[in-house]
Design an enzyme around this catalytic site. Structure first.
Site, PDB file in Angstrom:
ATOM      1  N   TYR A  28      53.763 -59.296 -14.895  1.00 18.59           N
ATOM      2  CA  TYR A  28      53.172 -60.297 -15.781  1.00 18.59           C
ATOM      3  C   TYR A  28      52.470 -61.362 -14.916  1.00 18.59           C
ATOM      4  O   TYR A  28      52.879 -61.589 -13.774  1.00 18.59           O
ATOM      5  CB  TYR A  28      54.306 -60.910 -16.635  1.00 18.59           C
ATOM      6  CG  TYR A  28      53.821 -61.816 -17.729  1.00 18.59           C
ATOM      7  CD1 TYR A  28      53.196 -61.287 -18.842  1.00 18.59           C
ATOM      8  CD2 TYR A  28      53.971 -63.195 -17.632  1.00 18.59           C
ATOM      9  CE1 TYR A  28      52.721 -62.129 -19.842  1.00 18.59           C
ATOM     10  CE2 TYR A  28      53.505 -64.036 -18.619  1.00 18.59           C
ATOM     11  CZ  TYR A  28      52.873 -63.488 -19.721  1.00 18.59           C
ATOM     12  OH  TYR A  28      52.400 -64.307 -20.703  1.00 18.59           O
ATOM     13  N   THR A  52      52.533 -64.473 -14.412  1.00 13.56           N
ATOM     14  CA  THR A  52      53.268 -65.563 -13.751  1.00 13.56           C
ATOM     15  C   THR A  52      54.123 -65.057 -12.575  1.00 13.56           C
ATOM     16  O   THR A  52      54.687 -65.874 -11.845  1.00 13.56           O
ATOM     17  CB  THR A  52      54.224 -66.249 -14.753  1.00 13.56           C
ATOM     18  OG1 THR A  52      55.080 -65.246 -15.307  1.00 13.56           O
ATOM     19  CG2 THR A  52      53.462 -66.953 -15.859  1.00 13.56           C
ATOM     20  N   LYS A  53      54.241 -63.749 -12.430  1.00 16.37           N
ATOM     21  CA  LYS A  53      55.174 -63.199 -11.435  1.00 16.37           C
ATOM     22  C   LYS A  53      54.612 -63.320 -10.011  1.00 16.37           C
ATOM     23  O   LYS A  53      53.462 -63.685  -9.824  1.00 16.37           O
ATOM     24  CB  LYS A  53      55.467 -61.726 -11.756  1.00 16.37           C
ATOM     25  CG  LYS A  53      56.066 -61.520 -13.137  1.00 16.37           C
ATOM     26  CD  LYS A  53      57.382 -62.251 -13.327  1.00 16.37           C
ATOM     27  CE  LYS A  53      58.124 -61.818 -14.551  1.00 16.37           C
ATOM     28  NZ  LYS A  53      58.430 -62.885 -15.495  1.00 16.37           N
ATOM     29  N   ASN A  54      55.429 -62.967  -9.010  1.00 15.31           N
ATOM     30  CA  ASN A  54      55.001 -63.128  -7.613  1.00 15.31           C
ATOM     31  C   ASN A  54      53.812 -62.235  -7.266  1.00 15.31           C
ATOM     32  O   ASN A  54      53.091 -62.507  -6.316  1.00 15.31           O
ATOM     33  CB  ASN A  54      56.177 -62.863  -6.661  1.00 15.31           C
ATOM     34  CG  ASN A  54      57.217 -63.971  -6.745  1.00 15.31           C
ATOM     35  OD1 ASN A  54      57.418 -64.552  -7.813  1.00 15.31           O
ATOM     36  ND2 ASN A  54      57.871 -64.292  -5.648  1.00 15.31           N
TER      37      ASN A  54
END
Ligand code: PLP
Length: 360
Positions: A176, A178-180
Site C-alpha cells: 500500500y 504508505t508502506k516502506n
C-alpha cells in the site's frame, strides 16, 4: 503540512510502468514473476507469491495452510483490522493475545495463555516496522505444533537476530502507498515451503495451475504487471528508504530523549527496526494525546494514530461476540500517536517536528 506518509515515486517507476503499458501484457505476466524472484531473494526465502493486497496475502497464506472453520488463530488486537479479518474470511476464529507495553508487539506469555486444542496458528504482527519476539514465538509454535504466519505488512527489510521478517514462518507483506515500499496496491506471500507456495499460486487464481482447469476453490487475487514493475524498482530502493527512516528515527531519539511526558519507541536489541511508524506514547498527566495531536496539526505536522480502537472493540467484532479484556493493548490505543518518519521528510521538517514537541 508535513504529511504522515508519502510514497516516493521517481522517473524510474514511471518509465517502468509506461514500458509495461506499451508491452501489451498488463495483467499478471513476466514482471510479476521477476518481482517474486527478487522479493524472495531480498527476504531470504525460497518462494514468493505476489497478490493484489496485504489483506489478500494474509487470506491466501491462511488458506494455503488449510486453516478454516473450527480452527483458532492467535493474533494481536493492536493491528490493522485486515490481520484478523483474514482469519474470519476462512471461517476460523481469531483469538486475541495482549501486547508488550514497550514494543507494542504481541506478548508471547499471553499467546501461551490463549492456546487451546483448537489453536492452529499464530499471526505475530511486526508492528510499526519492528519484528515481534520471534525466538520465543518460534519456541511456542514448535512446542505446540502451530503454524506461524507473519504479518510483515509494516516490516519490509526488518530483521530479528539478523534474519528477515517474513522468513520465520509464512510471511505476508503489503505494498500500500504508505508502506516502506509500494506498488500502489499489492501484496506478497513468502515461504520456504514448496507446497504452500504452490497452493498460494492456485488460490490467487481460481484454483488453477492450468488455464480453465480448476482443482480447488480460489479467487482472483492476482497482481498486475503494472504493479510488479513499480515493485521491482521500489525493491531496489528499499534499503535506502529504510536507512533514511532509521536516520530520521535516530534524530528524533537524540532530540526528544530528554522530554518528559513522552515515551519514545522501545527497541528490542534483537531487532533492526525499520520505522514504518515512529510511535510515541503520551504519559504526561497534564496533557492528553488528542491535545498533543491537535497542537502538532496546528503547527503543520501530520500525525497518525495506529490504532485508536483495538480490533476486539470494533463494532463488528463486538457484534460477533468479542468481549475480551486486553489491558495493555487498550491502554496503548488511548496513548499512542505517530510522527512523520518517512524518507520524504528533510532536516527542516525534523527541526519543525522536534521544536513543536519541545513546545508541548
Ligand atoms: C499490519 C497490517 N496488516 C495488514 C494490512 C493490509 O494490507 P493491505 O492494505 O495492502 O490490504 C496492513 C495495511 O494497511 C497492515 O498495516
Amino acid at each position: 503540512m508535513i504529511p504522515i506518509a508519502r510514497p516516493l515515486i521517481g522517473d524510474e517507476e514511471i518509465h517502468a510502468v509506461t514500458d509495461v503499458l506499451r508491452s501489451g501484457t498488463i495483467a499478471e505476466g513476466q514482471k510479476v514473476k521477476d518481482f517474486e524472484v527478487a522479493f524472495a531473494e531480498h527476504t531470504g526465502t525460497s518462494y514468493a507469491v505476489a497478490v493484489n493486497s496485504g489483506t489478500a496475502a494474509l487470506h491466501v497464506a491462511l488458506l494455503s495452510h488449510h486453516i478454516g472453520a473450527g480452527d483458532e488463530v492467535i493474533t494481536t488486537s493492536f493491528s490493522f483490522v485486515a490481520t484478523s479479518n483474514s482469519v474470519l474470511f476462512t471461517g476460523a476464529r481469531p483469538v486475541f493475545a495482549d501486547i508488550d507495553e514497550k514494543t507494542f508487539n504481541i506478548d508471547p506469555e499471553s499467546i501461551i495463555e490463549k492456546i487451546t486444542p483448537r489453536t492452529k496458528a499464530i499471526i505475530p504482527v511486526h508492528l510499526y516496522g519492528q519484528t515481534a519476539d520471534m525466538k520465543t514465538i518460534l519456541e511456542i509454535a514448535e512446542e505446540n505444533d502451530l503454524i506461524i504466519i507473519e504479518d510483515a505488512c509494516q516490516a519490509h527489510g526488518a530483521t530479528f537476530d539478523g534474519k528477515k521478517a517474513g522468513s520465520f514462518g509464512t510471511g505476508t507483506f503489503s505494498f500500500y502507498p504508505t508502506k516502506n515500499m509500494t506498488t500502489g496496491e499489492g501484496g506478497m506471500i513468502t515461504t520456504n515451503n514448496k507446497m504452500v507456495a504452490e497452493r498460494a499460486k492456485m488460490i490467487r487464481s481460481h484454483g488453477s495451475k492450468v488455464r480453465y482447469f480448476h482443482e480447488m476453490l480460489g479467487y482472483n487475487l492476482r497482481m498486475t504487471d503494472i504493479a510488479a514493475a513499480i515493485g521491482l524498482v521500489q525493491l531496489k530502493k528499499l534499503d535506502g528508504f529504510n536507512n533514511a527512516r532509521i536516520n530520521n528515527a535516530m534524530a528524533f531519539k537524540s532530540k526528544l530523549n530528554n522530554l518528559t511526558g513522552f515515551e519514545l519507541p522501545g527497541i528490542d536489541k534483537h531487532c533492526r527496526h525499520v520505522f514504518h511508524q515512529y510511535t510515541v506514547r503520551v504519559n504526561n498527566g497534564m496533557i492528553s494525546r488528542d491535545e498533543v495531536v491537535s497542537y502538532l496539526e496546528k503547527k503543520g505536522i501530520g500525525t497518525g494514530i495506529y490504532y485508536p480502537l483495538p480490533i476486539h472493540k470494533q463494532p463488528y467484532y463486538k457484534e460477533i461476540g468479542f468481549n475480551d479484556s486486553l489491558p495493555v493493548c487498550e491502554k496503548a490505543a488511548s496513548e499512542v500517536f505517530s510522527l512523520p518518519v518517512h524518507p520524504a521528510i528533510n532536516k527542516l521538517d525534523l527541526d519543525t517536528i522536534t521544536q513543536a514537541m519541545g513546545e508541548i
